[in-house]
Every structure is written in C-alpha cells, then in structure tokens.
Design an enzyme around this catalytic site. Structure first.
Site, PDB file in Angstrom:
ATOM      1  N   ASP A 114       5.531   4.809   5.249  1.00 61.00           N
ATOM      2  CA  ASP A 114       6.500   3.894   5.868  1.00 61.00           C
ATOM      3  C   ASP A 114       6.695   2.610   5.063  1.00 61.00           C
ATOM      4  OD1 ASP A 114       3.817   3.304   6.675  1.00 61.00           O
ATOM      5  OD2 ASP A 114       4.548   2.057   8.316  1.00 61.00           O
ATOM      6  N   ASP A 150      -0.400  -4.014   5.970  1.00 64.61           N
ATOM      7  CA  ASP A 150      -1.085  -3.594   7.187  1.00 64.61           C
ATOM      8  C   ASP A 150      -2.559  -3.978   7.101  1.00 64.61           C
ATOM      9  OD1 ASP A 150       1.364  -2.500   7.641  1.00 64.61           O
ATOM     10  OD2 ASP A 150       0.684  -0.421   7.766  1.00 64.61           O
ATOM     11  N   HIS A 180       1.105   3.957   2.044  1.00 68.85           N
ATOM     12  CA  HIS A 180       1.530   4.705   3.228  1.00 68.85           C
ATOM     13  C   HIS A 180       3.050   4.882   3.201  1.00 68.85           C
ATOM     14  CE1 HIS A 180      -2.266   4.049   5.900  1.00 68.85           C
ATOM     15  NE2 HIS A 180      -2.308   5.188   5.244  1.00 68.85           N
ATOM     16  N   HIS A 193       0.854  -1.195   0.000  1.00 66.82           N
ATOM     17  CA  HIS A 193       0.000   0.000   0.000  1.00 66.82           C
ATOM     18  C   HIS A 193       0.884   1.237   0.000  1.00 66.82           C
ATOM     19  CE1 HIS A 193       0.878  -0.600   4.251  1.00 66.82           C
ATOM     20  NE2 HIS A 193       0.334   0.556   4.570  1.00 66.82           N
ATOM     21  N   HIS A 223      -7.424  -2.289   5.763  1.00 69.60           N
ATOM     22  CA  HIS A 223      -6.611  -1.230   6.364  1.00 69.60           C
ATOM     23  C   HIS A 223      -7.326   0.103   6.180  1.00 69.60           C
ATOM     24  CE1 HIS A 223      -3.105   0.499   8.083  1.00 69.60           C
ATOM     25  NE2 HIS A 223      -2.569   0.960   6.965  1.00 69.60           N
TER      26      HIS A 223
END
Length: 309
Positions: free
Chosen positions: A67, A216, A65, A63, A145
């Site tokens: 991080d 996640d 995000h 994904h 998520h």
C-alpha cells in the site's frame, strides 16, 4: 512550501481514501516536488491536482508494503508519456529492495523510460543524513513496524535575511551595484561621506521549516527524535482510542499515541494520516477530539487536501 495528500488510507483503497502517498511542494524554494510513498492509484489521484509529474524529482519510500509502493512502477511509466514536456531524471530513496521492485516491474512490462532513475537504497546500518542540498537536509531513522520501515525529517536550512530596499532608498542610496554590495554584507560610503552599515538594512535570517513524515510504526522514541521541534508532524493513525493492543499487534499507532509523540517532541502541528477504512466520516471528529486531549493542534487529513507551512 505545502504538503498535499494523495492518499490517506491504510492497507487498501476505500471509497473516501486512497492508499498512502503525499507530496511536499517546494516550487517556490527549488521548483521541485518531492513524493513520499506511492501506493496503488497515486497517478490517478495526481490527475485531480495541479501537480506536474515532471516536477516530481525525488521520491522517498518508507517501506516496501504494497500500500506504499505498488503505484510506483505505474507512476514512473506514465511520467514518461509527457513527450511535450521536458524529461527530468528522478532520484528514489528507500529500503534495500526498492530498486529490484521497480526495475523488475519495468523490465517485465517492457517499459522504456526516456529519463534516468537514480536509486539510493539503505538498510538500518546506513541511516542518519541521507541527503543534503544547498537548501535542505534529509534524515532517516528506523521506526518500529512489522518490516524495516523509516521516517523522514526534512530540514530547510535557515533563509538569508532580506534587503530592505525602501529603507535604503529613503537613506539616499541609489539603486544599482551598491544595493548588491549591501545585500552581500558589505558596508558602503556614499558620495556625501555618510557610511551605510549593511546589517542595518538586512533583516535577521529566517529559521527554516522542519517537516517530519513517518511511515507505519508503533509508538517509538525514534518518532520523537525525528519530530523534535517540527513545524509539522505527519503521523500514522491507523487505529483509535482504546485500540492500543490491536495497534501494537499489527505494528501501527493510535491517534492517542501519535498525539503523545507530538507532545513529547514539542511539534507545532500534528497531521493524522493512514486512517483505517473502519473509521467512517462521523468517526473522524472523535478521532481528532480524542487526540486533542493530549495535543491541541491536531488535524485528520483527507485525500487531496493541501496544508501550507
């Protein structure tokens, strides 16, 4: 086949854990390395390993995000500096938007790569089998998520049986073309009239490995489907026992929920990953022992650790 963890932390770098990235080493199988996610600082982590960046031929993003992706433009740029080594193209698989993120960063920074990047973007309508090679099939499925996020199931195709050369030699078969015929499943007749049945000298096919690598996610049935019968399940464990409400609010899982997924999927081994910085070294053994109340073979991974399959 090995998994090496380049970053095992959640959200932001910590002293003991960098943010998300791992590689699946397939050097013996296809002489390649496949990367899953590439958080900030991944290229620095690679310097602490024996990994050659040019061997990383495929990158799978769960994904968008930060991080999990902010290290990608830097890694791709540094990979281009290996002028004394063969330049190899890269395939990047991930949610719609990964191409714009990568190419926008490279254009804005004036980067020029001496190799090609092939993007394979997908959304939740275009999942399932996303790649098939001679030896592997890769599946992706949507997780649960706060943004669109997927998990990956890497399935190694069954390995052909091996030829028992010692047994053939003992049977009086001369080394050479006859070995090749038997390896291809062809029965032969020796000069003395004896018939050699090929299947008697070839071992049974060996079951390929299954590796499940999740992004996640809250606890979800999709995780169980992706992990069915997996030899290794890499599951996030951002939170610990008793944090279920907090985990659900932020789109994550606890160690206990990860263990429930592993048990329901009949996975063989559970690797807890994506650990919150709130957990210190002394907390890790408790995180593992708590999860073992549900699923026995649990390990909490650390940065740069290698796990053989």
């Amino acid at each position: 086949m090995e998994i090496q963890f380049l970053g095992t932390g959640a959200g932001q770098p910590a002293k003991a854990r960098n943010v998300s990235s791992l590689v699946l080493k397939l050097l013996d199988e296809i002489n390649e390395i496949w990367m899953f996610d590439c958080g900030e600082g991944t290229q620095r982590q690679i310097l602490e390993t024996t990994i050659k960046p040019r061997k990383i031929r495929k990158i799978f993003i769960t994904h968008l995000h930060g991080d999990h992706v902010f290290g990608l433009p830097g890694f791709l740029s540094s990979r281009a500096f290996q002028a004394n080594e063969e330049q190899t193209d890269v395939d990047i698989y991930g949610p719609v938007g990964i191409k714009g993120l990568v190419m926008g960063s490279l254009r804005a920074s004036g980067a020029h790569l001496p190799y090609r990047i092939y993007f394979h973007e997908f959304n939740e309508k275009h999942l399932g089998k996303i790649l098939e090679t001679d030896q592997f099939t890769i599946y992706a499925e949507k997780l649960d998520h706060t943004i669109f996020c997927v998990g990956y199931r890497v399935v190694q195709k069954d390995l052909e049986g091996t030829l028992d050369a010692e047994k053939l030699t003992a049977a009086g078969v001369p080394f050479g073309p006859l070995f090749g015929k038997i390896k291809n499943g062809q029965d032969i007749v020796l000069e003395d009239g004896r018939k050699i049945i090929a299947k008697d000298y070839i071992s049974a096919p060996k079951k390929g490995k299954v590796v499940t690598i999740l992004g996640d996610t809250r606890k979800t049935n999709a995780s169980i489907r992706l992990a069915l019968g997996a030899d290794v399940l890499v599951h996030e464990s951002t939170y610990g026992k008793g944090d279920e409400k907090l985990a659900r609010r932020h789109g994550h899982s606890t160690n206990m929920e990860a263990a429930k997924v592993a048990k329901a999927a009949s996975a063989k081994k559970l690797l807890l990953n994506h650990i919150s910085a709130r957990f210190l070294s002394r907390d890790i053994s408790k995180m593992r022992s708590d999860a073992q109340e549900i699923f026995e073979d649990v390990h909490v991974v650390r940065d740069l650790e290698e796990v053989k399959l």
